[in-house]
Structures are given as C-alpha cells and as structure tokens.
Scaffold this active site. Structure first.
Site, short mmCIF file in Angstrom:
data_model
loop_
_atom_site.label_atom_id
_atom_site.label_comp_id
_atom_site.label_asym_id
_atom_site.label_seq_id
_atom_site.Cartn_x
_atom_site.Cartn_y
_atom_site.Cartn_z
N PRO A 162 44.68 -0.82 35.35
CG PRO A 162 46.42 0.44 36.26
CD PRO A 162 45.69 0.18 34.97
CD GLU A 191 49.31 9.68 34.31
OE1 GLU A 191 48.50 9.67 35.25
OE2 GLU A 191 50.54 9.55 34.45
NE ARG A 244 48.30 -23.45 34.56
CZ ARG A 244 47.75 -24.31 35.41
NH1 ARG A 244 46.49 -24.13 35.78
NH2 ARG A 244 48.44 -25.32 35.89
CG ASP A 249 45.37 -25.59 38.66
OD1 ASP A 249 46.13 -26.45 39.13
OD2 ASP A 249 45.46 -25.15 37.51
#
Length: 245
Positions: free
Chosen positions: A89, A116, A154, A169
């Site tokens: 994160p 954690e 991809r 895209d």
C-alpha cells in the site's frame, strides 16, 4: 517474459493463469508464469514466515529470510536479471504507464505480502520497486499481483488478437477510451452514431478522438493536464467550459 509470483497462497492464482487472455499467452509461448510458495524456503522447523514486531504493536511481520532466500534462488536459476516488485500500500500508485514500463522487462518477480507488513530490510535491500494498486489496504498482495500480471501480459506482443487493442485502451493514449458499438445498429430505438456506419475512416478517427476528449473531460479532467492538445482541441474543450490556459 517470465513472471514469478512469491506468495503464501499459490492456489489463488490457479484460475487467473488458466483462463482467457493470460492462458492463451502461455499457450502461444509469449509468457511463462511461475507461482512459488515462499514458505517452502523458511528455515524455521515449523516453516514460520512471520514474527512479532520489535517495539511491540499489533499484528505479525513477514521475516526477511524466506523471501531473501527465495529471490536469491530465482536469480541464480535465471539467465536474466529479474526485476523484483513488492506489492505494498505504500508503493507507487500503479498506472497504465507503469504497466507499459514493466512490459519491457524480460523477467519479473512479484512479492505478495501478508499479515501486518514486511520487515523493512525487504523493502530496502530486496525489492527494486514497490507498487500499490490504490489507496486502500487489502489482506495481502495477491490481488495486486494479479492486477499487475494481467495488465502487463495484455501489453505483450501477440497476447491480444489485435495488438492495436492495447494501444487504444483507456490511459494508453493519456485519455479515456472512446465509446464502442456493435450490431445491431438500432437496438430498442437506441442507434449507433451515423459516423461509425459511414465507412469514412478519417471522420471516424476524428469522432473517436473527440469522444475520448469528451469522456475524459466528463470523468477524469485531471488527465487533461498532461495531454498535448492541438489548438482545435483546446477550442473544443473551451466550448465545454474546460479551462485550457
């Protein structure tokens, strides 16, 4: 490309790599996936891979030994220099641009954490980069690794039926992608724009560019700050009350 995932839950990737575009890429020899349970590298007699954090606090922390030994082993077996990506994160927010950069690599190692967090030495001395798929916290790095694996695969030449699909895209051009339509041309009174039925390729491309601009202006105007615009496009955006100066 070769892509190795280090995880405590390898079974989570079985469906991902055995279906759809990713499976077809394997069949074509475009990419090779390898999923490794790094618990097997633990030297603890109970194969533990986590421990309590120094200084106290809640949760458990992944110990460095299993991951360091796993990456060392993979590097020794490889003829390339794999790039090690830590899913976390706290990492750089993932983007299409980053996917395009990673698609240029010959080999990737994706580290999936749990509990954690990681022992800080894993961040500082093992990972080449840290990537976050968004400003939220998941129970582990597996879903993030799946996002990276799918988005990078991809982009590899031959992975899609038409290599131009990836080029147009959303985000690849810096804009959101234009609307798509298919048959029937009239569905319950909802009609396909006439220009797409005209066969006039220049007009179609012009319409698609304009609609990409419109959709980006409506949904992600922040993206327009990084786009090189023609004077005509600036005038168009101004007519939609978007500040271009």
């Amino acid at each position: 490309m070769k892509m190795t995932v280090l995880t405590l839950f390898p079974e989570m990737f079985e469906g991902l790599f055995s279906h759809s575009i990713l499976h077809q890429a394997v069949e074509k020899g475009i990419v090779e996936y390898n999923v490794v349970n790094f618990r097997s590298y633990s030297t603890d007699r109970h194969q533990r891979v986590d421990d309590y954090p120094y200084g106290g606090g809640g949760g458990m922390v992944l110990t460095p030994q299993p991951l360091f030994d796993a990456v060392d082993d993979l590097r020794q077996k490889s003829e390339k220099k794999p790039k090690v990506i830590l899913l976390c994160p706290q990492g750089e927010t993932y983007s299409q641009k980053k996917a395009e950069e990673l698609a240029e690599e010959e080999e990737l190692i994706l580290l999936c954490g749990h509990y954690e967090g990681y022992d800080e030495r894993i961040r500082e001395h093992l990972a080449d980069e840290e990537i976050s798929i968004g400003d939220y916290v998941l129970t582990g790095g597996e879903i993030g690794a799946m996002v990276v694996a799918d988005s990078v695969t991809r982009l590899l030449s031959g992975a899609l039926g038409n290599d131009q699909s990836a080029v147009t895209d959303s985000f690849s051009t810096g804009l959101l992608e234009y609307p798509h339509y298919t048959r029937p041309s009239d569905f319950r009174g909802m009609k396909v724009p006439d220009v797409l039925l005209s066969g006039h390729h220049a007009n179609i491309e012009s319409w698609r560019r304009r609609e990409s601009l419109r959709r980006t202006w409506e949904r992600r105007p922040d993206l327009l700050q990084n786009i090189s615009l023609t004077e005509k496009e600036k005038d168009l955006l101004s007519s939609w009350n978007y500040p271009t100066k």
